[in-house]
Design a protein around this motif. Structure first.
Motif, PDB file in Angstrom:
ATOM      1  N   ARG A  78       0.817  -1.226   0.000  1.00 36.92           N
ATOM      2  CA  ARG A  78       0.000   0.000   0.000  1.00 36.92           C
ATOM      3  C   ARG A  78       0.844   1.266   0.000  1.00 36.92           C
ATOM      4  N   GLN A  79       1.888   1.312   0.804  1.00 37.54           N
ATOM      5  CA  GLN A  79       2.704   2.524   0.873  1.00 37.54           C
ATOM      6  C   GLN A  79       3.326   2.845  -0.491  1.00 37.54           C
ATOM      7  N   LYS A  80       3.774   1.828  -1.217  1.00 37.33           N
ATOM      8  CA  LYS A  80       4.339   2.059  -2.551  1.00 37.33           C
ATOM      9  C   LYS A  80       3.280   2.607  -3.501  1.00 37.33           C
ATOM     10  N   PHE A  81       2.058   2.069  -3.399  1.00 36.20           N
ATOM     11  CA  PHE A  81       0.984   2.565  -4.252  1.00 36.20           C
ATOM     12  C   PHE A  81       0.615   4.011  -3.899  1.00 36.20           C
ATOM     13  N   GLU A  82       0.595   4.330  -2.619  1.00 35.38           N
ATOM     14  CA  GLU A  82       0.280   5.698  -2.203  1.00 35.38           C
ATOM     15  C   GLU A  82       1.351   6.682  -2.675  1.00 35.38           C
ATOM     16  N   VAL A  83       2.613   6.292  -2.587  1.00 36.02           N
ATOM     17  CA  VAL A  83       3.704   7.152  -3.072  1.00 36.02           C
ATOM     18  C   VAL A  83       3.582   7.343  -4.581  1.00 36.02           C
ATOM     19  N   ALA A  84       3.299   6.271  -5.303  1.00 34.56           N
ATOM     20  CA  ALA A  84       3.142   6.367  -6.758  1.00 34.56           C
ATOM     21  C   ALA A  84       1.955   7.261  -7.117  1.00 34.56           C
ATOM     22  N   ALA A  85       0.838   7.096  -6.407  1.00 28.76           N
ATOM     23  CA  ALA A  85      -0.346   7.923  -6.667  1.00 28.76           C
ATOM     24  C   ALA A  85      -0.046   9.398  -6.393  1.00 28.76           C
ATOM     25  N   ALA A  86       0.670   9.670  -5.314  1.00 29.91           N
ATOM     26  CA  ALA A  86       1.019  11.061  -4.984  1.00 29.91           C
ATOM     27  C   ALA A  86       1.912  11.666  -6.068  1.00 29.91           C
ATOM     28  N   ALA A  87       2.843  10.874  -6.603  1.00 33.86           N
ATOM     29  CA  ALA A  87       3.723  11.364  -7.667  1.00 33.86           C
ATOM     30  C   ALA A  87       2.930  11.645  -8.944  1.00 33.86           C
ATOM     31  N   ILE A  88       1.995  10.771  -9.267  1.00 35.95           N
ATOM     32  CA  ILE A  88       1.140  10.984 -10.444  1.00 35.95           C
ATOM     33  C   ILE A  88       0.318  12.258 -10.254  1.00 35.95           C
ATOM     34  N   HIS A  89      -0.242  12.426  -9.071  1.00 37.45           N
ATOM     35  CA  HIS A  89      -1.041  13.616  -8.769  1.00 37.45           C
ATOM     36  C   HIS A  89      -0.189  14.879  -8.860  1.00 37.45           C
ATOM     37  N   LYS A  90       1.005  14.822  -8.312  1.00 41.05           N
ATOM     38  CA  LYS A  90       1.895  15.989  -8.318  1.00 41.05           C
ATOM     39  C   LYS A  90       2.228  16.420  -9.744  1.00 41.05           C
ATOM     40  N   ARG A  91       2.378  15.444 -10.643  1.00 41.60           N
ATOM     41  CA  ARG A  91       2.659  15.753 -12.049  1.00 41.60           C
ATOM     42  C   ARG A  91       1.393  16.141 -12.815  1.00 41.60           C
ATOM     43  N   GLY A  92       0.230  16.019 -12.170  1.00 45.56           N
ATOM     44  CA  GLY A  92      -1.026  16.390 -12.816  1.00 45.56           C
ATOM     45  C   GLY A  92      -1.482  15.391 -13.860  1.00 45.56           C
ATOM     46  N   LEU A  93      -1.083  14.133 -13.733  1.00 49.22           N
ATOM     47  CA  LEU A  93      -1.383  13.120 -14.743  1.00 49.22           C
ATOM     48  C   LEU A  93      -2.579  12.260 -14.363  1.00 49.22           C
ATOM     49  N   LEU A  94      -3.678  12.885 -14.032  1.00 53.29           N
ATOM     50  CA  LEU A  94      -4.882  12.157 -13.662  1.00 53.29           C
ATOM     51  C   LEU A  94      -5.578  11.601 -14.900  1.00 53.29           C
ATOM     52  N   ASP A  95      -6.279  10.486 -14.723  1.00 55.16           N
ATOM     53  CA  ASP A  95      -7.136   9.914 -15.767  1.00 55.16           C
ATOM     54  C   ASP A  95      -8.544  10.379 -15.456  1.00 55.16           C
ATOM     55  N   GLY A  96      -8.954  11.453 -16.071  1.00 57.24           N
ATOM     56  CA  GLY A  96     -10.235  12.070 -15.716  1.00 57.24           C
ATOM     57  C   GLY A  96     -10.121  12.652 -14.326  1.00 57.24           C
ATOM     58  N   ASN A  97     -10.936  12.166 -13.403  1.00 53.63           N
ATOM     59  CA  ASN A  97     -10.871  12.621 -12.015  1.00 53.63           C
ATOM     60  C   ASN A  97     -10.216  11.591 -11.108  1.00 53.63           C
ATOM     61  N   ALA A  98      -9.546  10.613 -11.680  1.00 54.77           N
ATOM     62  CA  ALA A  98      -8.971   9.521 -10.897  1.00 54.77           C
ATOM     63  C   ALA A  98      -7.480   9.386 -11.185  1.00 54.77           C
ATOM     64  N   ILE A  99      -6.823   8.642 -10.312  1.00 54.10           N
ATOM     65  CA  ILE A  99      -5.410   8.327 -10.490  1.00 54.10           C
ATOM     66  C   ILE A  99      -5.313   6.823 -10.717  1.00 54.10           C
ATOM     67  N   VAL A 100      -4.634   6.433 -11.774  1.00 57.65           N
ATOM     68  CA  VAL A 100      -4.446   5.016 -12.084  1.00 57.65           C
ATOM     69  C   VAL A 100      -2.955   4.709 -11.957  1.00 57.65           C
ATOM     70  N   VAL A 101      -2.637   3.792 -11.033  1.00 58.31           N
ATOM     71  CA  VAL A 101      -1.251   3.361 -10.858  1.00 58.31           C
ATOM     72  C   VAL A 101      -1.044   2.099 -11.691  1.00 58.31           C
ATOM     73  N   ARG A 102      -0.193   2.227 -12.683  1.00 55.85           N
ATOM     74  CA  ARG A 102       0.093   1.124 -13.601  1.00 55.85           C
ATOM     75  C   ARG A 102       1.442   0.490 -13.255  1.00 55.85           C
ATOM     76  N   LYS A 103       1.766  -0.620 -13.887  1.00 56.24           N
ATOM     77  CA  LYS A 103       3.008  -1.325 -13.554  1.00 56.24           C
ATOM     78  C   LYS A 103       4.246  -0.455 -13.791  1.00 56.24           C
ATOM     79  N   GLU A 104       4.201   0.445 -14.752  1.00 53.23           N
ATOM     80  CA  GLU A 104       5.360   1.307 -14.996  1.00 53.23           C
ATOM     81  C   GLU A 104       5.525   2.388 -13.920  1.00 53.23           C
ATOM     82  N   ASN A 105       4.519   2.544 -13.066  1.00 54.71           N
ATOM     83  CA  ASN A 105       4.585   3.536 -11.983  1.00 54.71           C
ATOM     84  C   ASN A 105       5.151   2.986 -10.681  1.00 54.71           C
ATOM     85  N   VAL A 106       5.303   1.653 -10.598  1.00 52.97           N
ATOM     86  CA  VAL A 106       5.792   1.053  -9.338  1.00 52.97           C
ATOM     87  C   VAL A 106       7.118   0.350  -9.553  1.00 52.97           C
TER      88      VAL A 106
END
Length: 106
Positions: A78-106
Motif C-alpha cells: 500500500r505505501q508504494k501505491f500511495e507514493v506512486a499515486a502522490a507522484a502521479i497527482h503531483k505531475r497532474g497526470l490524472l485519468d479524468g478525475n482519478a489516479i491510475v497506478v500502472r506497472k510502470e509507476n511502481v
C-alpha cells in the motif's frame, strides 16, 4: 515591490493545484474488476485511486496473481501505491478525475 508581494493574499492550494500533497484516508480499499480501488485526499477533495492488476503482479513478482489475492497484495504494498499515486497527482497526470497506478509507476 516587496511590500506589494507581502501584502498580496496567499494562493490557496486545492484540487486544482497538483502541488498540494496527496494523503491517505481511512476508507477501506476494495477489489473492483481487475484492480484495487482506494481513496486519497488533497485535503479538500477525495480522489479515487486505482492499482491495476499488472502493478500488483509486478510488486508480488507473480504474473498469475489470482483476483482473490489482489486486496492482500495491495495491503502489503500500500505505501508504494500511495507514493506512486502522490507522484502521479503531483505531475497532474490524472485519468479524468482519478489516479491510475500502472506497472510502470511502481
Amino acid at each position: 515591490m516587496l511590500r506589494k508581494l507581502l501584502n498580496r493574499p496567499a494562493r490557496r492550494k486545492g484540487a486544482d493545484d497538483p502541488a498540494q500533497p496527496l494523503l491517505p484516508t481511512t476508507e477501506a480499499a476494495e477489489v473492483d474488476g481487475l484492480a484495487v480501488r482506494w481513496i486519497m485526499t488533497d485535503g479538500k477533495t477525495n480522489i479515487v485511486c486505482w492499482a491495476r492488476a499488472a502493478a500488483l503482479e509486478k510488486l508480488e513478482a507473480n504474473p498469475d496473481l489470482e483476483k482473490a489475492s489482489y486486496l492482500e497484495a495491495f495491503q502489503r504494498h500500500r505505501q508504494k501505491f500511495e507514493v506512486a499515486a502522490a507522484a502521479i497527482h503531483k505531475r497532474g497526470l490524472l485519468d479524468g478525475n482519478a489516479i491510475v497506478v500502472r506497472k510502470e509507476n511502481v
